[in-house]
Design a protein around this motif. Sequence first.
Motif, PDB file in Angstrom:
ATOM      1  N   ALA A 172      58.676  28.865   4.672  1.00  0.00           N
ATOM      2  CA  ALA A 172      60.001  29.479   4.887  1.00  0.00           C
ATOM      3  C   ALA A 172      60.700  30.326   3.858  1.00  0.00           C
ATOM      4  CB  ALA A 172      60.691  28.378   5.044  1.00  0.00           C
ATOM      5  N   LEU A 173      60.378  30.251   2.722  1.00  0.00           N
ATOM      6  CA  LEU A 173      60.985  31.036   1.711  1.00  0.00           C
ATOM      7  C   LEU A 173      60.285  32.343   1.852  1.00  0.00           C
ATOM      8  CD1 LEU A 173      61.713  28.049  -0.956  1.00  0.00           C
ATOM      9  CD2 LEU A 173      63.678  29.142   0.577  1.00  0.00           C
ATOM     10  N   THR A 174      58.969  32.371   1.539  1.00  0.00           N
ATOM     11  CA  THR A 174      58.551  34.068   0.725  1.00  0.00           C
ATOM     12  C   THR A 174      58.535  34.406   3.026  1.00  0.00           C
ATOM     13  OG1 THR A 174      55.797  32.449   1.879  1.00  0.00           O
ATOM     14  CG2 THR A 174      56.954  32.783  -0.104  1.00  0.00           C
ATOM     15  N   SER A 175      58.569  33.824   3.536  1.00  0.00           N
ATOM     16  CA  SER A 175      58.793  34.899   4.792  1.00  0.00           C
ATOM     17  C   SER A 175      60.753  35.765   4.921  1.00  0.00           C
ATOM     18  CB  SER A 175      58.889  33.346   5.918  1.00  0.00           C
ATOM     19  OG  SER A 175      59.824  32.832   6.343  1.00  0.00           O
ATOM     20  N   ARG A 176      60.615  35.792   3.416  1.00  0.00           N
ATOM     21  CA  ARG A 176      62.296  35.971   3.642  1.00  0.00           C
ATOM     22  C   ARG A 176      63.098  36.360   2.678  1.00  0.00           C
ATOM     23  NH1 ARG A 176      62.618  31.562   6.536  1.00  0.00           N
ATOM     24  NH2 ARG A 176      64.098  30.550   7.309  1.00  0.00           N
ATOM     25  N   PRO A 177      61.735  37.054   1.689  1.00  0.00           N
ATOM     26  CA  PRO A 177      62.313  37.075   0.430  1.00  0.00           C
ATOM     27  C   PRO A 177      63.280  37.730  -0.033  1.00  0.00           C
ATOM     28  CG  PRO A 177      60.327  38.610   0.407  1.00  0.00           C
ATOM     29  CD  PRO A 177      60.507  37.519   1.355  1.00  0.00           C
ATOM     30  N   GLY A 178      64.247  37.144  -1.259  1.00  0.00           N
ATOM     31  CA  GLY A 178      65.430  38.044  -1.468  1.00  0.00           C
ATOM     32  C   GLY A 178      66.540  38.309  -0.577  1.00  0.00           C
ATOM     33  N   SER A 179      66.216  36.726   0.617  1.00  0.00           N
ATOM     34  CA  SER A 179      67.364  36.194   1.490  1.00  0.00           C
ATOM     35  C   SER A 179      68.365  34.990   1.083  1.00  0.00           C
ATOM     36  CB  SER A 179      66.829  36.694   2.769  1.00  0.00           C
ATOM     37  OG  SER A 179      66.971  37.887   2.613  1.00  0.00           O
ATOM     38  N   ALA A 180      69.311  34.434   0.854  1.00  0.00           N
ATOM     39  CA  ALA A 180      70.313  33.554   1.208  1.00  0.00           C
ATOM     40  C   ALA A 180      69.194  32.775   2.667  1.00  0.00           C
ATOM     41  CB  ALA A 180      71.196  33.399   0.838  1.00  0.00           C
ATOM     42  N   VAL A 181      69.194  31.897   2.209  1.00  0.00           N
ATOM     43  CA  VAL A 181      68.730  30.549   2.851  1.00  0.00           C
ATOM     44  C   VAL A 181      69.533  29.016   3.097  1.00  0.00           C
ATOM     45  CG1 VAL A 181      66.720  29.588   4.352  1.00  0.00           C
ATOM     46  CG2 VAL A 181      66.217  31.678   2.762  1.00  0.00           C
ATOM     47  N   SER A 182      69.980  29.071   3.559  1.00  0.00           N
ATOM     48  CA  SER A 182      70.768  27.590   4.087  1.00  0.00           C
ATOM     49  C   SER A 182      70.092  26.338   3.970  1.00  0.00           C
ATOM     50  CB  SER A 182      71.863  27.489   5.134  1.00  0.00           C
ATOM     51  OG  SER A 182      71.644  27.230   6.140  1.00  0.00           O
ATOM     52  N   ARG A 183      70.600  25.387   3.817  1.00  0.00           N
ATOM     53  CA  ARG A 183      70.182  24.418   3.092  1.00  0.00           C
ATOM     54  C   ARG A 183      69.832  23.499   4.215  1.00  0.00           C
ATOM     55  NH1 ARG A 183      70.232  21.496  -1.442  1.00  0.00           N
ATOM     56  NH2 ARG A 183      70.497  19.109  -0.510  1.00  0.00           N
ATOM     57  N   GLU A 184      71.044  23.517   5.808  1.00  0.00           N
ATOM     58  CA  GLU A 184      70.379  23.097   7.051  1.00  0.00           C
ATOM     59  C   GLU A 184      69.373  24.161   8.139  1.00  0.00           C
ATOM     60  OE1 GLU A 184      74.320  22.045   5.681  1.00  0.00           O
ATOM     61  OE2 GLU A 184      73.383  24.536   5.544  1.00  0.00           O
ATOM     62  N   GLU A 185      69.094  25.126   7.224  1.00  0.00           N
ATOM     63  CA  GLU A 185      68.277  25.857   7.795  1.00  0.00           C
ATOM     64  C   GLU A 185      66.448  26.065   8.089  1.00  0.00           C
ATOM     65  OE1 GLU A 185      66.948  30.769   8.605  1.00  0.00           O
ATOM     66  OE2 GLU A 185      68.711  30.521   7.112  1.00  0.00           O
ATOM     67  N   LEU A 186      66.777  25.243   5.942  1.00  0.00           N
ATOM     68  CA  LEU A 186      65.643  25.386   5.624  1.00  0.00           C
ATOM     69  C   LEU A 186      65.152  23.369   6.141  1.00  0.00           C
ATOM     70  CD1 LEU A 186      65.905  25.832   1.701  1.00  0.00           C
ATOM     71  CD2 LEU A 186      64.419  26.709   3.429  1.00  0.00           C
ATOM     72  N   MET A 187      66.321  22.549   6.040  1.00  0.00           N
ATOM     73  CA  MET A 187      66.169  20.989   7.033  1.00  0.00           C
ATOM     74  C   MET A 187      65.764  21.290   8.692  1.00  0.00           C
ATOM     75  SD  MET A 187      66.067  19.067   4.460  1.00  0.00           S
ATOM     76  CE  MET A 187      65.946  17.740   5.786  1.00  0.00           C
ATOM     77  N   GLY A 235      76.091  24.854  -3.584  1.00  0.00           N
ATOM     78  CA  GLY A 235      76.980  24.894  -1.977  1.00  0.00           C
ATOM     79  C   GLY A 235      76.227  25.568  -1.366  1.00  0.00           C
ATOM     80  N   PHE A 236      75.393  26.383  -1.203  1.00  0.00           N
ATOM     81  CA  PHE A 236      74.840  26.425   0.075  1.00  0.00           C
ATOM     82  C   PHE A 236      73.349  26.621   0.961  1.00  0.00           C
ATOM     83  CE2 PHE A 236      72.860  30.333   2.066  1.00  0.00           C
ATOM     84  CZ  PHE A 236      73.435  30.647   3.577  1.00  0.00           C
ATOM     85  N   GLY A 237      72.351  27.215  -0.485  1.00  0.00           N
ATOM     86  CA  GLY A 237      70.492  26.784  -0.433  1.00  0.00           C
ATOM     87  C   GLY A 237      70.340  27.188  -1.212  1.00  0.00           C
ATOM     88  N   TYR A 238      69.041  28.386  -1.574  1.00  0.00           N
ATOM     89  CA  TYR A 238      68.129  29.082  -2.278  1.00  0.00           C
ATOM     90  C   TYR A 238      68.069  30.049  -1.707  1.00  0.00           C
ATOM     91  CZ  TYR A 238      67.497  24.217  -3.301  1.00  0.00           C
ATOM     92  OH  TYR A 238      67.878  22.180  -4.052  1.00  0.00           O
ATOM     93  N   ARG A 239      67.331  30.894  -3.019  1.00  0.00           N
ATOM     94  CA  ARG A 239      67.252  32.576  -2.649  1.00  0.00           C
ATOM     95  C   ARG A 239      65.308  31.850  -3.356  1.00  0.00           C
ATOM     96  NH1 ARG A 239      70.699  35.170  -4.842  1.00  0.00           N
ATOM     97  NH2 ARG A 239      69.372  35.230  -6.863  1.00  0.00           N
ATOM     98  N   LEU A 240      64.796  33.461  -2.410  1.00  0.00           N
ATOM     99  CA  LEU A 240      63.499  33.449  -3.272  1.00  0.00           C
ATOM    100  C   LEU A 240      63.813  34.935  -4.312  1.00  0.00           C
ATOM    101  CD1 LEU A 240      60.217  32.196  -3.600  1.00  0.00           C
ATOM    102  CD2 LEU A 240      59.313  33.792  -1.846  1.00  0.00           C
ATOM    103  N   ASP A 241      63.963  35.115  -4.905  1.00  0.00           N
ATOM    104  CA  ASP A 241      63.417  35.825  -5.746  1.00  0.00           C
ATOM    105  C   ASP A 241      62.451  36.792  -6.143  1.00  0.00           C
ATOM    106  OD1 ASP A 241      66.591  36.280  -5.068  1.00  0.00           O
ATOM    107  OD2 ASP A 241      66.674  35.843  -7.214  1.00  0.00           O
ATOM    108  N   PRO A 242      62.071  38.452  -5.498  1.00  0.00           N
ATOM    109  CA  PRO A 242      60.983  38.516  -6.546  1.00  0.00           C
ATOM    110  C   PRO A 242      60.755  38.740  -7.635  1.00  0.00           C
ATOM    111  CG  PRO A 242      61.462  39.448  -4.673  1.00  0.00           C
ATOM    112  CD  PRO A 242      62.256  39.046  -4.696  1.00  0.00           C
TER     113      PRO A 242
END
Length: 246
Positions: A172-187, A235-242
């Motif tokens: 889920a994280l590597t499919s959109r590197p550099g983008s903020a992904v909310s906790r709700e979206e990841l769940m 307060g939002f979620g996570y981001r995968l930074d290259p």
Amino acid sequence: MTAGGEAMSATVVLVEDDPVIGGHVIDGLRRHGYSASWCRSGREALASLVEADVDVVLLDLGLPDLDGVAILRQLRRLRPELLVIILTARTSDIDVVVGLDAGADDYIPKPFELSVLLARLRAHLRRGARRGSADPAPHQIGGLTVDPVARRCVVGTRELSLRPKEFDLLVALTSRPGSAVSREELMSEVWDENWFGSTKTLDVTIAALRRHLDEAAGGEGVVSVAVPTIRTLRGFGYRLDPPRSS
């Protein structure tokens, strides 16, 4: 899983020493279409689960003969593919985190309603059934390669052994590197779109992923490999930074 939400064909093993709780859960599982068996001790569970054809283990942590967390760690070594949901009266944050960190996919605090257990079980099985629809293209970010179809994760030349939810979260994280992904979206994406309850399991799974990546990138005897960083967005979620270019 049918559109109406009926139970999928799944084999469930309950590990529970309490005769009242155990009888209630086993009866409910069987009435809802699951093939269910009951182990009343940790030793019985370990002996029966080594080679058994099982999809899900419902594991009570408060067993009389063996510590539930120790059983969980052994199960993860023996059967890393198993879906394990812990049932626990230990509701403090540290106890829950220890259970999740030892390899549980989820936890349900006691006392619980059977309807809650069944709903949570359906959510996990729905998510597992959708894995085949993953993006067929491997994700490559720095020295990290994630192949959703083969379910392989490689750092440099080293293949990592990830638990099912760890792998799904990394996809889920590597499919959109550099983008903020909310906790709700990841769940929703990794666990289920109808998920309810605590998201503590997400935080623990993120922490495990960070350890796996850090160890693989610079562990003993390993040439340093540039891997992405999982950032916490408060307060939002996570981001995968290259990884930054040298």
